[in-house]
Design a protein around this motif. Structure first.
Motif, short mmCIF file in Angstrom:
data_model
loop_
_atom_site.label_atom_id
_atom_site.label_comp_id
_atom_site.label_asym_id
_atom_site.label_seq_id
_atom_site.Cartn_x
_atom_site.Cartn_y
_atom_site.Cartn_z
N ALA A 98 0.26 2.29 -12.01
CA ALA A 98 0.74 2.14 -10.63
C ALA A 98 0.31 0.81 -10.04
CB ALA A 98 0.22 3.30 -9.78
N LEU A 99 -0.95 0.43 -10.26
CA LEU A 99 -1.42 -0.86 -9.76
C LEU A 99 -0.66 -2.01 -10.40
CD1 LEU A 99 -5.25 -0.15 -9.62
CD2 LEU A 99 -3.84 -0.79 -7.66
N GLU A 100 -0.42 -1.92 -11.69
CA GLU A 100 0.34 -2.95 -12.39
C GLU A 100 1.74 -3.09 -11.80
OE1 GLU A 100 -0.25 -5.13 -14.69
OE2 GLU A 100 -1.98 -4.50 -15.90
N ALA A 101 2.38 -1.96 -11.54
CA ALA A 101 3.75 -1.99 -11.03
C ALA A 101 3.83 -2.59 -9.63
CB ALA A 101 4.33 -0.57 -11.02
N VAL A 102 2.82 -2.35 -8.81
CA VAL A 102 2.87 -2.79 -7.41
C VAL A 102 2.23 -4.15 -7.21
CG1 VAL A 102 2.15 -2.23 -5.05
CG2 VAL A 102 2.93 -0.40 -6.58
N TYR A 103 1.05 -4.37 -7.84
CA TYR A 103 0.28 -5.59 -7.58
C TYR A 103 0.24 -6.56 -8.75
CZ TYR A 103 -1.48 -2.99 -3.52
OH TYR A 103 -1.60 -2.28 -2.35
N GLY A 104 0.56 -6.06 -9.93
CA GLY A 104 0.51 -6.94 -11.09
C GLY A 104 -0.82 -6.96 -11.79
N PHE A 105 -1.74 -6.06 -11.44
CA PHE A 105 -3.02 -5.95 -12.16
C PHE A 105 -3.43 -4.49 -12.20
CE2 PHE A 105 -4.02 -7.63 -7.79
CZ PHE A 105 -4.41 -6.43 -7.21
N ASN A 106 -4.30 -4.15 -13.18
CA ASN A 106 -4.79 -2.78 -13.29
C ASN A 106 -6.08 -2.63 -12.49
OD1 ASN A 106 -6.76 -3.98 -14.83
ND2 ASN A 106 -6.10 -3.06 -16.78
N MET A 113 0.84 -1.20 0.00
CA MET A 113 0.00 0.00 0.00
C MET A 113 0.87 1.25 0.00
SD MET A 113 -2.89 1.48 -0.14
CE MET A 113 -4.06 0.11 0.08
N GLN A 114 1.91 1.25 0.81
CA GLN A 114 2.82 2.38 0.80
C GLN A 114 3.45 2.56 -0.58
OE1 GLN A 114 5.75 2.01 3.94
NE2 GLN A 114 4.23 1.20 5.34
N SER A 115 3.85 1.46 -1.18
CA SER A 115 4.46 1.52 -2.51
C SER A 115 3.49 2.09 -3.53
CB SER A 115 4.94 0.14 -2.94
OG SER A 115 5.53 0.16 -4.21
N LEU A 116 2.22 1.71 -3.43
CA LEU A 116 1.21 2.23 -4.36
C LEU A 116 1.09 3.74 -4.21
CD1 LEU A 116 -1.08 1.89 -6.41
CD2 LEU A 116 -2.62 1.44 -4.48
N LEU A 117 1.00 4.23 -2.97
CA LEU A 117 0.86 5.67 -2.74
C LEU A 117 2.07 6.43 -3.28
CD1 LEU A 117 -0.53 5.58 0.91
CD2 LEU A 117 -1.81 6.16 -1.15
N LEU A 118 3.26 5.90 -3.08
CA LEU A 118 4.46 6.58 -3.55
C LEU A 118 4.59 6.52 -5.07
CD1 LEU A 118 6.99 5.42 -0.80
CD2 LEU A 118 5.85 7.64 -1.00
N GLY A 131 3.66 10.32 -10.31
CA GLY A 131 2.97 10.72 -11.53
C GLY A 131 2.48 9.57 -12.38
N GLU A 132 2.62 8.33 -11.91
CA GLU A 132 2.12 7.19 -12.68
C GLU A 132 0.60 7.20 -12.72
OE1 GLU A 132 3.68 4.99 -14.41
OE2 GLU A 132 5.74 5.51 -13.89
N GLY A 133 0.02 6.72 -13.83
CA GLY A 133 -1.43 6.58 -13.93
C GLY A 133 -1.93 5.51 -12.99
N TYR A 134 -3.24 5.48 -12.77
CA TYR A 134 -3.81 4.52 -11.82
C TYR A 134 -3.55 3.08 -12.26
CZ TYR A 134 -6.37 8.78 -10.59
OH TYR A 134 -6.71 10.07 -10.25
#
Length: 432
Positions: free
Chosen positions: A337-345, A321-326, A331-334
């Motif tokens: 950002a979700l793809e980068a942190v969790y692997g899904f949009n 969750m912290q990684s998602l917020l950062l 400036g990443e899109g929603y």
């Protein structure tokens, strides 16, 4: 609304005094004051012993706030004899909140080009209509004036909210937050120019200041969750502050704030149970932007957002969750950002979340329409002061320009419900 002009020599007891001093040089300053008529105006006044050698006078001022840029507002002021005076008309620019600190100095240039800068002065804005009481905890200063137990009750709520943010989300508060608890929403609104008549509270995130109208009779039932909710917005906003235009989807912002309230209310639990039973949840992507303006639908959106955030925290933990917020702050899109942190949009998140609730997968179009935070009609103080240089041509009427980019203050979409219901003696835990 009665207001009295004061000078910086007698700053209100609530925030401490300001010392008056200036640099001794060939130009002698005999008076350096600011007459404050909060929240309408501040009149800066300078007097020198001998103006014969003075070629130019500039007032340099700023209001303490979190900012990505370090800059002051400089206003050239013509001398009238041996005096200079300029008024910051906050009725034109909007006013900082109570508790914000104004700092200023004068730069005086003589005929040889030598510059004398007076020592910096400061004044902390105070709403002097009320006899404020103050209670404190680490990084929290809460002011109130009505109801003996309102302050201690709401301070406990703020401390509990911070503990939950730290323990369950790993997010801590680094800078002090001030909360001003007004006895009525009308009193609160009179302290902020250009705020909607139905507003029950306002959070100035760049100042780390929250104003809320909390009648003592509903301090526990409505004030406690509201304080925790709004404090969460400030803390999360500070943690994920962006200087590159990053933003957070509304379901994440509001879901985290509702989660920070603690045990979900009966209303939230009922909304979620009904959504599961009737398979009636809105697409998560539709909650990226503005929530519905209609009461019941908006309340359900808050409850659904809480459920989605709860799923992310309990399934993937606080570090993600912290990684998602950062990542969003960068400036990443929603979706990215979700793809980068969790692997899904966003759509993949919805399918995972629905599966956790034993709901059938949603039929999602292959090319969903993106919804950005810019579509959210947030309610925020207009024209907060911004420290930028002022062009000489505008000196006579200079005011700090209206900030652009990320909102610097705001209240949640549903403030109208608690405010209106309070008027009828009812209580609600729908979020603002």
């Amino acid at each position: 609304m009665v207001r009295t002009a004061i000078t910086v020599l007698f700053v209100g007891w609530l925030f401490g005094g300001a010392e008056t001093a200036w640099t001794q040089s060939s130009i002698t300053v005999t008076r350096n004051e600011a007459q404050v008529d909060f929240p309408q105006s501040v009149t800066f006044q300078l007097e020198v012993a001998d103006a014969g050698d003075v070629a130019e006078v500039n007032l340099v001022y700023e209001v303490d706030r979190a900012s990505c840029l370090e800059a002051n507002t400089a206003v050239p002021i013509p001398l009238d004899g041996n005096e200079a005076e300029w008024t910051w008309e906050m009725v034109r620019s909007g006013n900082p909140p109570p508790g914000a600190t104004l700092r200023w100095s004068w730069q005086i240039t003589d005929s040889s080009g030598n510059v004398t800068t007076t020592d910096e002065q400061s004044h902390t804005f105070v709403d002097e209509r009320f006899e404020w009481q103050t209670v404190t905890a680490p990084n929290i200063r809460l002011h109130w004036y009505e109801g003996d137990q309102v302050g201690p009750i709401l301070l406990d709520a703020a401390v509990a909210g911070l503990d939950q943010l730290q323990n369950e989300m790993g997010i801590t508060l680094d800078n002090e937050v001030q909360l001003f608890i007004y006895g009525e929403s009308d009193d609160m609104r009179d302290a902020v120019l250009y705020i909607q008549e139905w507003a029950g509270g306002v959070a100035f995130s760049d100042y780390n200041i929250i104003l809320i109208g909390v009648p003592p009779r509903i301090a526990e039932s409505w004030g406690v969750p509201t304080v925790r909710h709004e404090l969460a917005h400030l803390v999360i906003g500070e943690f994920g502050r962006s200087c590159v235009g990053g933003s957070r989807p509304t379901w994440l912002n509001e879901g985290l704030a509702v989660y920070a309230e603690g045990e979900p209310s009966e209303t939230v639990q009922s909304d979620i149970a009904n959504g599961i039973e009737n398979n009636s949840f809105e697409p998560v992507r539709s909650l990226n932007g503005a929530f519905s303006a209609h009461g019941p639908e908006a309340g359900i959106a808050y409850s659904q957002s809480y459920s989605v955030v709860k799923f992310l925290l309990e399934t993937y933990g606080q570090e993600q969750m912290q990684s998602l917020l950062l990542t969003l702050a960068e400036g990443e899109g929603y979706d990215e950002a979700l793809e980068a942190v969790y692997g899904f949009n966003v759509d993949g998140l919805e399918q995972e979340w629905r599966q956790s609730l034993n709901l059938p997968a949603r039929d999602i179009p292959p090319t969903p329409t993106a919804v950005s935070a810019q579509a959210i009609p947030t309610i925020e103080p207009f024209g907060l002061p911004e420290s930028v240089p002022t062009e000489p041509a505008a000196a006579a009427t200079a005011v700090p320009p209206t900030p652009t980019g990320n909102p610097t203050g705001g209240i949640c979409n549903l403030t109208v419900f608690p405010v209106l219901l309070v008027g009828f003696g009812l209580v609600t835990r729908r979020r603002k």
